[in-house]
Write a protein that holds these residues in place. Structure first.
Motif, PDB file in Angstrom:
ATOM      1  N   GLN A  19       0.826  -1.200   0.000  1.00  0.00           N
ATOM      2  CA  GLN A  19       0.000   0.000   0.000  1.00  0.00           C
ATOM      3  C   GLN A  19       0.862   1.253   0.000  1.00  0.00           C
ATOM      4  O   GLN A  19       0.552   2.234  -0.696  1.00  0.00           O
ATOM      5  N   VAL A  20       1.947   1.218   0.781  1.00  0.00           N
ATOM      6  CA  VAL A  20       2.858   2.373   0.818  1.00  0.00           C
ATOM      7  C   VAL A  20       3.484   2.594  -0.559  1.00  0.00           C
ATOM      8  O   VAL A  20       3.493   3.703  -1.092  1.00  0.00           O
ATOM      9  N   GLY A  22       2.432   1.322  -3.391  1.00  0.00           N
ATOM     10  CA  GLY A  22       1.403   1.425  -4.427  1.00  0.00           C
ATOM     11  C   GLY A  22       0.986   2.842  -4.756  1.00  0.00           C
ATOM     12  O   GLY A  22       0.411   3.092  -5.830  1.00  0.00           O
ATOM     13  N   ARG A  23       1.273   3.788  -3.879  1.00  0.00           N
ATOM     14  CA  ARG A  23       0.944   5.189  -4.172  1.00  0.00           C
ATOM     15  C   ARG A  23       1.926   5.809  -5.159  1.00  0.00           C
ATOM     16  O   ARG A  23       1.684   6.897  -5.675  1.00  0.00           O
ATOM     17  N   LYS A  24       3.036   5.120  -5.390  1.00  0.00           N
ATOM     18  CA  LYS A  24       4.083   5.674  -6.241  1.00  0.00           C
ATOM     19  C   LYS A  24       4.322   4.866  -7.521  1.00  0.00           C
ATOM     20  O   LYS A  24       5.089   5.309  -8.378  1.00  0.00           O
ATOM     21  N   THR A  80      11.414   8.430  -1.333  1.00  0.00           N
ATOM     22  CA  THR A  80      10.451   9.005  -2.287  1.00  0.00           C
ATOM     23  C   THR A  80       9.892  10.347  -1.834  1.00  0.00           C
ATOM     24  O   THR A  80       9.484  11.172  -2.662  1.00  0.00           O
ATOM     25  N   GLU A  81       9.853  10.575  -0.513  1.00  0.00           N
ATOM     26  CA  GLU A  81       9.314  11.842  -0.002  1.00  0.00           C
ATOM     27  C   GLU A  81      10.420  12.815   0.410  1.00  0.00           C
ATOM     28  O   GLU A  81      10.125  13.952   0.786  1.00  0.00           O
ATOM     29  N   GLU A  95      -0.730   6.917   9.285  1.00  0.00           N
ATOM     30  CA  GLU A  95      -1.571   6.139   8.376  1.00  0.00           C
ATOM     31  C   GLU A  95      -2.150   4.895   9.040  1.00  0.00           C
ATOM     32  O   GLU A  95      -3.264   4.476   8.716  1.00  0.00           O
TER      33      GLU A  95
END
Length: 322
Positions: A19-20, A22-24, A80-81, A95
Motif C-alpha cells: 500500500q505504501v 502502491g501510491r508511487k 520518495t518523499e 496512516e
C-alpha cells in the motif's frame, strides 16, 4: 530520538508495504500475485519500462533488480518523499493509527511494561491449561470432547479452563510475585468496588488465548459453561496489549496458511475457526466482537485479496458482516 524496543517492529507489522509503495507505482498485474504478497512494478527510483522492482509484502521488503535499491516501508518513504527517518516513521504511523512515543523516559517505561504484561499473559495461558486437567474442569473436558476436540487439538489451541472461583488466577499469580498493577493491566482481574479483594475477570469458562501477528498472547476469549450466563463469550477488556478492533483470532497461523495458497476464511467465533482448521482450512480467523471493524478489514485484505466471509446467518451474524 530513540524509539522504544518493539515500536518499529509493530509499525512494520501494521503497515502494508504494497500500500505504501502502491501510491508511487503502477503494479504489473500480469507478473504480480497479490494473494501471496508478491508484487512487481517499474522501479520508482530509475527510469525503466520493465517491471524489475519487487515488493515482498509478507516479509516487508522491496528490491530492484535493475538499480539494486532495497529497503522497507520506512526507507521507501524516506527516499520518495525526501524526509528524515523520524519524519518517515511519523508519516507511516499516522496512516496506521499508531502514536509515536515522545522522547522521554516514560516511553521506555511503557515499552518495558508491555513486555512485562506479555510475560504475565503467558503465565496465565499456562495456568488455565493446567486447570483444564483438574476435577473442576470435568464438564469443560466433556464439552470439548463432544465438540470433537482431541487432546492434541486442545494442546494446539492452548485451550484452558477458568474455575468458577473468585481469586483462583489472582492467587496463583500473586504466589509467583506478580505485581497487582500488572495483573490489572493485563485485564486478568478487576478491583472490588465493595472494598474486598480483587476478583478474576474470567470464571467458569473455557479459555481461548488470543495471540497477535507476532505470536504474543495479548488477550483471552472465554466461553461460559453456565448456559444461563448472559455473556456466552467474553473477551478480555482492552489493554495496552489488546485492541479488540485491530485483532483477529488465529491471525498469525492464518496469514502463514494464506501465504501457502489457502483461502482466508472469516468465521463467527473461536470454535468455528478450530472446526475449519480441523477440516483442513488453516487460513481461518474470527473477529472479536459484534462487527468486523474497518481496521480488521484492512488486516484481512493485507493477508488475502478476497477473504471469504462465513459469519452465521442469524441477525447478529448479518450485522457483523455489514
Amino acid at each position: 530520538m530513540s524509539l522504544p524496543p518493539g515500536f518499529l517492529e509493530e509499525l512494520r507489522d501494521r503497515a502494508s508495504l504494497s500500500q505504501v509503495v502502491g501510491r508511487k507505482v503502477i503494479w504489473d498485474n500480469r507478473k504480480s500475485n497479490q494473494g501471496k504478497g508478491d508484487m512487481w512494478a517499474p522501479c520508482p527510483f530509475h527510469q525503466e519500462k520493465s517491471a524489475s522492482f519487487h515488493v515482498d509484502d509478507r516479509k516487508g521488503f522491496y528490491y530492484c533488480f535493475g538499480c539494486h535499491a532495497k529497503g522497507d516501508a520506512i526507507s521507501f518513504v524516506r527516499e520518495t518523499e525526501n524526509v528524515s527517518f523520524m519524519e518517515a516513521v511519523e508519516i507511516i504511523a499516522r496512516e496506521v493509527g499508531m502514536p509515536v512515543p515522545k522522547q522521554d523516559p516514560r516511553a521506555q517505561a511503557k515499552s518495558d511494561k508491555r513486555t512485562q504484561l506479555a510475560e504475565v499473559m503467558e503465565q496465565a495461558v499456562q495456568w488455565f491449561r493446567l486447570q483444564l486437567r483438574t476435577g473442576a474442569a470435568g464438564a469443560a473436558r466433556e464439552y470439548l470432547a463432544k465438540r470433537g476436540l482431541s487432546e492434541k487439538a486442545q494442546a494446539h489451541w492452548e485451550i484452558g479452563f477458568a474455575p468458577d472461583s473468585w481469586q483462583g488466577l489472582w492467587d496463583a499469580l500473586k504466589a509467583k510475585g506478580v505485581e497487582d498493577d500488572l495483573i490489572f493491566g493485563a485485564g486478568l482481574a478487576k478491583p472490588s468496588t465493595k472494598g474486598g479483594r480483587p476478583y478474576d475477570t474470567f470464571r467458569g469458562r473455557i479459555m481461548f488465548p488470543i495471540r497477535d501477528a507476532r505470536g504474543r498472547a495479548i488477550a483471552f476469549g472465554g466461553r461460559a459453561m453456565d448456559p444461563n450466563d448472559k455473556a456466552k463469550y467474553l473477551n478480555s477488556p482492552e489493554t495496552e496489549l489488546f485492541d479488540k478492533g485491530r485483532s483477529l483470532y488465529n491471525v498469525k497461523d492464518a496469514r502463514a496458511a494464506a501465504g501457502r495458497g489457502q483461502p482466508l476464511i472469516v468465521a463467527e467465533a473461536y470454535m468455528d475457526v478450530i472446526a475449519l482448521h480441523g477440516a483442513g482450512f488453516e487460513g481461518a480467523v474470527a473477529p472479536l466482537g459484534t462487527a468486523i471493524t474497518e481496521n480488521q478489514l484492512q488486516m484481512l485484505w493485507r493477508i488475502a485479496p478476497e477473504p471469504i466471509i462465513t459469519l452465521d446467518g442469524d441477525a447478529a451474524g448479518q450485522r457483523a458482516a455489514l
